[in-house]
Design a protein around this motif. Structure first.
Motif, PDB file in Angstrom:
ATOM      1  N   UNK A  62      21.383-111.090  38.434  1.00  0.00           N
ATOM      2  CA  UNK A  62      20.174-111.725  38.932  1.00  0.00           C
ATOM      3  C   UNK A  62      20.212-113.173  38.474  1.00  0.00           C
ATOM      4  N   UNK A  63      20.236-114.096  39.428  1.00  0.00           N
ATOM      5  CA  UNK A  63      20.243-115.519  39.097  1.00  0.00           C
ATOM      6  C   UNK A  63      18.826-116.050  39.015  1.00  0.00           C
ATOM      7  N   UNK A  64      18.537-116.768  37.951  1.00  0.00           N
ATOM      8  CA  UNK A  64      17.213-117.356  37.755  1.00  0.00           C
ATOM      9  C   UNK A  64      17.412-118.858  37.562  1.00  0.00           C
ATOM     10  N   UNK A  65      16.801-119.655  38.431  1.00  0.00           N
ATOM     11  CA  UNK A  65      16.975-121.113  38.392  1.00  0.00           C
ATOM     12  C   UNK A  65      15.611-121.788  38.310  1.00  0.00           C
ATOM     13  N   UNK A  66      15.529-122.834  37.487  1.00  0.00           N
ATOM     14  CA  UNK A  66      14.320-123.648  37.358  1.00  0.00           C
ATOM     15  C   UNK A  66      14.644-125.030  37.917  1.00  0.00           C
ATOM     16  N   UNK A  67      13.939-125.411  38.982  1.00  0.00           N
ATOM     17  CA  UNK A  67      14.230-126.661  39.664  1.00  0.00           C
ATOM     18  C   UNK A  67      13.367-127.836  39.222  1.00  0.00           C
ATOM     19  N   UNK A  68      12.188-127.581  38.675  1.00  0.00           N
ATOM     20  CA  UNK A  68      11.289-128.685  38.324  1.00  0.00           C
ATOM     21  C   UNK A  68      10.347-128.255  37.215  1.00  0.00           C
ATOM     22  N   UNK A  69       9.691-129.236  36.622  1.00  0.00           N
ATOM     23  CA  UNK A  69       8.690-128.951  35.606  1.00  0.00           C
ATOM     24  C   UNK A  69       9.306-128.615  34.266  1.00  0.00           C
ATOM     25  N   UNK A  70       8.483-128.108  33.363  1.00  0.00           N
ATOM     26  CA  UNK A  70       8.986-127.751  32.035  1.00  0.00           C
ATOM     27  C   UNK A  70       9.842-126.488  32.092  1.00  0.00           C
ATOM     28  N   UNK A  71      10.599-126.212  31.027  1.00  0.00           N
ATOM     29  CA  UNK A  71      11.384-124.975  30.984  1.00  0.00           C
ATOM     30  C   UNK A  71      10.496-123.754  31.205  1.00  0.00           C
ATOM     31  N   UNK A  72      11.090-122.704  31.761  1.00  0.00           N
ATOM     32  CA  UNK A  72      10.356-121.478  32.072  1.00  0.00           C
ATOM     33  C   UNK A  72      10.948-120.330  31.263  1.00  0.00           C
ATOM     34  N   UNK A  73      10.077-119.518  30.686  1.00  0.00           N
ATOM     35  CA  UNK A  73      10.500-118.326  29.969  1.00  0.00           C
ATOM     36  C   UNK A  73      10.217-117.108  30.829  1.00  0.00           C
ATOM     37  N   UNK A  74      11.241-116.300  31.054  1.00  0.00           N
ATOM     38  CA  UNK A  74      11.083-115.024  31.749  1.00  0.00           C
ATOM     39  C   UNK A  74      10.697-114.019  30.671  1.00  0.00           C
ATOM     40  N   UNK A  75       9.443-113.590  30.703  1.00  0.00           N
ATOM     41  CA  UNK A  75       8.944-112.698  29.659  1.00  0.00           C
ATOM     42  C   UNK A  75       9.259-111.238  29.931  1.00  0.00           C
ATOM     43  N   UNK A  76       9.302-110.850  31.209  1.00  0.00           N
ATOM     44  CA  UNK A  76       9.647-109.467  31.539  1.00  0.00           C
ATOM     45  C   UNK A  76      10.140-109.385  32.977  1.00  0.00           C
ATOM     46  N   UNK A  77      10.961-108.361  33.222  1.00  0.00           N
ATOM     47  CA  UNK A  77      11.450-108.046  34.567  1.00  0.00           C
ATOM     48  C   UNK A  77      11.219-106.551  34.746  1.00  0.00           C
ATOM     49  N   UNK A  78      10.514-106.201  35.825  1.00  0.00           N
ATOM     50  CA  UNK A  78      10.179-104.800  36.082  1.00  0.00           C
ATOM     51  C   UNK A  78      10.407-104.492  37.554  1.00  0.00           C
ATOM     52  N   UNK A  79      10.543-103.228  37.847  1.00  0.00           N
ATOM     53  CA  UNK A  79      10.529-102.804  39.244  1.00  0.00           C
ATOM     54  C   UNK A  79       9.405-101.789  39.370  1.00  0.00           C
ATOM     55  N   UNK A  80       8.740-101.730  40.513  1.00  0.00           N
ATOM     56  CA  UNK A  80       7.467-101.016  40.606  1.00  0.00           C
ATOM     57  C   UNK A  80       7.546 -99.495  40.700  1.00  0.00           C
ATOM     58  N   UNK A  81       8.681 -98.924  41.023  1.00  0.00           N
ATOM     59  CA  UNK A  81       8.733 -97.482  41.220  1.00  0.00           C
ATOM     60  C   UNK A  81       8.921 -96.741  39.898  1.00  0.00           C
ATOM     61  N   UNK A  82       8.028 -95.789  39.581  1.00  0.00           N
ATOM     62  CA  UNK A  82       8.223 -95.002  38.359  1.00  0.00           C
ATOM     63  C   UNK A  82       9.453 -94.085  38.451  1.00  0.00           C
ATOM     64  N   UNK A  83       9.988 -93.893  39.647  1.00  0.00           N
ATOM     65  CA  UNK A  83      11.170 -93.050  39.820  1.00  0.00           C
ATOM     66  C   UNK A  83      12.453 -93.783  39.437  1.00  0.00           C
TER      67      UNK A  83
END
Length: 165
Positions: A62-83
């Motif tokens: 998974x590529x995560x890119x920040x193009x503008x503004x201050x640095x960004x922190x990815x605090x969590x990554x989830x997917x919605x299905x409980x299965x």
């Protein structure tokens, strides 16, 4: 006398114009950035070679890119299905500096075949982002390749014949 009035009027008009330009140029401006979701792009890098679709799990980058503004922190990554379960490496929080990108390896594993989504048209990941301005929850649709790869994993794992003991 007419020239004097004209000169005073011209100087006054010039001073008013200069003051107006100064006030306009130094006016307070609204925050241009909004939340971190407007500065971040998230992309599906494809299934990992070899181990991409084995044992009921999809391993992908998974590529995560920040193009503008201050640095960004990815605090969590989830997917919605409980299965389905999700793990990330590196495990969040992950900070991405402006103008750069980070790759996170994600593993989505089937937990429950009875309720696992079959042929989900637009599966997405929920990501919590934070920068100096705000904290936001954002859903990212990763596209057709991700949808096909995830559907293939679920189908291969959940519709395989039972093992004989």
């Amino acid at each position: 006398m007419r020239h004097r009035r004209f000169a005073i009027a011209a100087v006054t008009a010039s001073a008013v114009a200069a003051g107006s330009v100064f006030l306009w140029a130094t006016r307070p401006r609204p925050d241009p950035g909004g939340g971190p979701a407007q500065a971040v792009s998230v992309s599906y890098g494809g299934a990992a070679p070899g181990a991409g679709r084995t044992g009921g799990a999809l391993r992908f980058s998974l590529g995560i890119r920040v193009d503008a503004g201050p640095p960004v922190t990815v605090e969590s990554i989830r997917q919605p299905s409980p299965a389905l379960g999700l793990t990330a490496s590196p495990n969040p929080p992950v900070t991405v500096k402006t103008g750069s990108s980070r790759t996170v390896v994600i593993v989505v594993a089937v937990r429950d075949c009875k309720t696992a989504p079959r042929n989900a048209g637009l599966p997405f990941l929920d990501v919590t982002l934070r920068n100096a301005r705000a904290k936001q929850d954002q859903s990212f649709i990763l596209g057709d390749r991700y949808a096909r790869d995830l559907a293939r994993v679920v189908a291969d794992y959940c519709e395989r014949p039972p093992r004989l003991s």
